[in-house]
Design a protein around this motif. Structure first.
Motif, PDB file in Angstrom:
ATOM      1  N   LEU A 216      43.163  47.414  32.900  1.00 60.71           N
ATOM      2  CA  LEU A 216      43.304  47.007  34.298  1.00 60.71           C
ATOM      3  C   LEU A 216      42.632  45.668  34.552  1.00 60.71           C
ATOM      4  O   LEU A 216      43.202  44.795  35.229  1.00 60.71           O
ATOM      5  CB  LEU A 216      42.712  48.078  35.209  1.00 60.71           C
ATOM      6  CG  LEU A 216      42.813  47.805  36.716  1.00 60.71           C
ATOM      7  CD1 LEU A 216      44.271  47.736  37.150  1.00 60.71           C
ATOM      8  CD2 LEU A 216      42.067  48.865  37.509  1.00 60.71           C
ATOM      9  N   LEU A 217      41.440  45.477  34.032  1.00 62.81           N
ATOM     10  CA  LEU A 217      40.735  44.220  34.243  1.00 62.81           C
ATOM     11  C   LEU A 217      41.472  43.059  33.590  1.00 62.81           C
ATOM     12  O   LEU A 217      41.531  41.954  34.155  1.00 62.81           O
ATOM     13  CB  LEU A 217      39.311  44.327  33.703  1.00 62.81           C
ATOM     14  CG  LEU A 217      38.372  45.233  34.500  1.00 62.81           C
ATOM     15  CD1 LEU A 217      37.048  45.385  33.783  1.00 62.81           C
ATOM     16  CD2 LEU A 217      38.160  44.695  35.912  1.00 62.81           C
ATOM     17  N   ASP A 218      42.052  43.300  32.425  1.00 69.79           N
ATOM     18  CA  ASP A 218      42.848  42.261  31.767  1.00 69.79           C
ATOM     19  C   ASP A 218      44.073  41.914  32.615  1.00 69.79           C
ATOM     20  O   ASP A 218      44.423  40.732  32.767  1.00 69.79           O
ATOM     21  CB  ASP A 218      43.281  42.741  30.386  1.00 69.79           C
ATOM     22  CG  ASP A 218      44.138  41.711  29.670  1.00 69.79           C
ATOM     23  OD1 ASP A 218      43.624  40.625  29.355  1.00 69.79           O
ATOM     24  OD2 ASP A 218      45.336  41.987  29.447  1.00 69.79           O
ATOM     25  N   ALA A 219      44.714  42.948  33.181  1.00 73.77           N
ATOM     26  CA  ALA A 219      45.887  42.710  34.030  1.00 73.77           C
ATOM     27  C   ALA A 219      45.501  41.906  35.279  1.00 73.77           C
ATOM     28  O   ALA A 219      46.222  40.999  35.691  1.00 73.77           O
ATOM     29  CB  ALA A 219      46.511  44.046  34.426  1.00 73.77           C
ATOM     30  N   ALA A 220      44.367  42.253  35.894  1.00 77.37           N
ATOM     31  CA  ALA A 220      43.922  41.540  37.087  1.00 77.37           C
ATOM     32  C   ALA A 220      43.612  40.074  36.761  1.00 77.37           C
ATOM     33  O   ALA A 220      43.898  39.176  37.557  1.00 77.37           O
ATOM     34  CB  ALA A 220      42.694  42.224  37.677  1.00 77.37           C
ATOM     35  N   THR A 221      43.044  39.835  35.598  1.00 77.27           N
ATOM     36  CA  THR A 221      42.743  38.461  35.170  1.00 77.27           C
ATOM     37  C   THR A 221      44.019  37.665  34.955  1.00 77.27           C
ATOM     38  O   THR A 221      44.128  36.501  35.363  1.00 77.27           O
ATOM     39  CB  THR A 221      41.915  38.472  33.878  1.00 77.27           C
ATOM     40  OG1 THR A 221      40.687  39.148  34.116  1.00 77.27           O
ATOM     41  CG2 THR A 221      41.642  37.067  33.396  1.00 77.27           C
ATOM     42  N   ARG A 222      45.009  38.296  34.338  1.00 79.15           N
ATOM     43  CA  ARG A 222      46.281  37.610  34.106  1.00 79.15           C
ATOM     44  C   ARG A 222      47.011  37.338  35.415  1.00 79.15           C
ATOM     45  O   ARG A 222      47.649  36.287  35.587  1.00 79.15           O
ATOM     46  CB  ARG A 222      47.160  38.437  33.159  1.00 79.15           C
ATOM     47  CG  ARG A 222      46.680  38.374  31.713  1.00 79.15           C
ATOM     48  CD  ARG A 222      47.597  39.066  30.742  1.00 79.15           C
ATOM     49  NE  ARG A 222      47.513  40.517  30.841  1.00 79.15           N
ATOM     50  CZ  ARG A 222      48.454  41.305  31.314  1.00 79.15           C
ATOM     51  NH1 ARG A 222      49.607  40.778  31.734  1.00 79.15           N
ATOM     52  NH2 ARG A 222      48.285  42.606  31.367  1.00 79.15           N
ATOM     53  N   LEU A 223      46.890  38.264  36.360  1.00 76.49           N
ATOM     54  CA  LEU A 223      47.520  38.068  37.663  1.00 76.49           C
ATOM     55  C   LEU A 223      46.855  36.917  38.391  1.00 76.49           C
ATOM     56  O   LEU A 223      47.528  36.087  39.023  1.00 76.49           O
ATOM     57  CB  LEU A 223      47.443  39.358  38.482  1.00 76.49           C
ATOM     58  CG  LEU A 223      48.034  39.304  39.902  1.00 76.49           C
ATOM     59  CD1 LEU A 223      49.416  38.689  39.907  1.00 76.49           C
ATOM     60  CD2 LEU A 223      48.065  40.713  40.492  1.00 76.49           C
ATOM     61  N   ARG A 224      45.548  36.849  38.320  1.00 76.44           N
ATOM     62  CA  ARG A 224      44.847  35.721  38.941  1.00 76.44           C
ATOM     63  C   ARG A 224      45.343  34.391  38.369  1.00 76.44           C
ATOM     64  O   ARG A 224      45.537  33.416  39.114  1.00 76.44           O
ATOM     65  CB  ARG A 224      43.344  35.856  38.744  1.00 76.44           C
ATOM     66  CG  ARG A 224      42.544  34.673  39.299  1.00 76.44           C
ATOM     67  CD  ARG A 224      41.049  34.922  39.218  1.00 76.44           C
ATOM     68  NE  ARG A 224      40.322  33.791  39.784  1.00 76.44           N
ATOM     69  CZ  ARG A 224      39.036  33.817  40.111  1.00 76.44           C
ATOM     70  NH1 ARG A 224      38.346  34.935  39.940  1.00 76.44           N
ATOM     71  NH2 ARG A 224      38.442  32.754  40.613  1.00 76.44           N
ATOM     72  N   ALA A 225      45.535  34.336  37.064  1.00 76.06           N
ATOM     73  CA  ALA A 225      46.016  33.096  36.430  1.00 76.06           C
ATOM     74  C   ALA A 225      47.407  32.725  36.934  1.00 76.06           C
ATOM     75  O   ALA A 225      47.732  31.541  37.106  1.00 76.06           O
ATOM     76  CB  ALA A 225      46.024  33.264  34.916  1.00 76.06           C
ATOM     77  N   ARG A 226      48.250  33.737  37.194  1.00 75.00           N
ATOM     78  CA  ARG A 226      49.612  33.495  37.678  1.00 75.00           C
ATOM     79  C   ARG A 226      49.600  33.002  39.123  1.00 75.00           C
ATOM     80  O   ARG A 226      50.553  32.371  39.566  1.00 75.00           O
ATOM     81  CB  ARG A 226      50.450  34.756  37.558  1.00 75.00           C
ATOM     82  CG  ARG A 226      50.758  35.156  36.116  1.00 75.00           C
ATOM     83  CD  ARG A 226      51.509  36.483  36.072  1.00 75.00           C
ATOM     84  NE  ARG A 226      52.796  36.397  36.740  1.00 75.00           N
ATOM     85  CZ  ARG A 226      53.926  35.984  36.170  1.00 75.00           C
ATOM     86  NH1 ARG A 226      53.912  35.590  34.909  1.00 75.00           N
ATOM     87  NH2 ARG A 226      55.061  35.933  36.842  1.00 75.00           N
ATOM     88  N   LEU A 227      48.528  33.310  39.847  1.00 73.67           N
ATOM     89  CA  LEU A 227      48.435  32.876  41.230  1.00 73.67           C
ATOM     90  C   LEU A 227      47.874  31.445  41.349  1.00 73.67           C
ATOM     91  O   LEU A 227      47.836  30.893  42.417  1.00 73.67           O
ATOM     92  CB  LEU A 227      47.552  33.843  42.031  1.00 73.67           C
ATOM     93  CG  LEU A 227      48.130  35.237  42.232  1.00 73.67           C
ATOM     94  CD1 LEU A 227      47.065  36.180  42.774  1.00 73.67           C
ATOM     95  CD2 LEU A 227      49.333  35.186  43.179  1.00 73.67           C
TER      96      LEU A 227
END
Length: 227
Positions: A216-227
């Protein structure tokens, strides 16, 4: 500046749209909102505060009102960025994945991914859930600085969520249900939404965090990068 002229004939709606458009075009103080819209100070403050509660507007670091994450366009960008990340989480976990947004005194599901088969926690898009229980509610309390007087979780739970960057819950909102949630923030660190994985408490053993926190934390980090 002239008095704002209503367009639809529904005064409160037209005034709210005037405030929303003014703040979206340029982060504005209360005085600037009044100058732009021609609205009385008390009216402008009341409407801006209400729009802020629904995350249509947000406060900048210098206290001005600007475009919030729930403003049309901003939300579209969030959903577009979150889609692939949620798909990958679904594939990796086989569990339900949700994206929640703070809306007034509730959290609203704005996107979801569900497995094709099996018994899972289905939260339809548009479903509003309370802020007093569940891992997503804890994350909102921690990262959106929301006070929830009737919460089933403790201040220590909220503090732990802020320190760890996620929160888990087991059968807190509903019997047999477990979940783990993390905040979604933009490149400036502004809280936008909550990314959650939820499902059967039995399948989430030994604990939601032990099983899915890293994913989950990895997914949240990747989502932040996409934003």
């Amino acid at each position: 500046m002239g008095e704002y002229s209503a367009v639809s004939g529904i005064k409160v709606l037209d005034r709210a749209v005037a405030i929303m458009m003014a703040a979206a075009n340029r982060p504005s103080s209360l005085n600037e909102l009044c100058e732009t819209t021609g609205l009385p100070r008390a009216t402008a403050h009341r409407l801006a505060t209400a729009l802020e509660a629904h995350r249509i507007l947000t406060r900048t670091e210098d206290g001005k009102w600007g475009a919030g994450p729930a403003l049309p366009g901003n939300r579209d960008h969030l959903l577009e960025a979150a889609g692939p990340v949620m798909d990958e989480l679904l594939e990796a976990t086989g569990e339900s994945v949700q994206l929640y947004e703070l809306s007034g005194n509730t959290r609203t599901c704005i996107a979801t991914r569900e497995p094709e088969s099996g018994l899972h926690n289905v939260v339809p898009v548009g479903r509003q859930l309370p802020l007093n229980s569940g891992s997503a509610a804890r994350v909102i309390a921690a990262f959106a600085d929301v006070s929830v007087p009737d919460a089933l979780y403790t201040a220590e739970d909220v503090a732990a969520a802020k320190k760890q960057g996620y929160s888990e819950s087991i059968e807190e909102r509903e019997a047999g249900l477990a979940s783990i949630s993390a905040p979604v923030v933009d490149s400036q660190g502004t809280f936008l939404a909550v990314l959650s994985i939820s499902g059967s408490a039995e399948r989430f053993r030994p604990s939601p965090a032990e099983k899915y926190a890293d994913l989950l934390l990895d997914a949240a980090t990747r989502l932040r990068a996409r934003l």
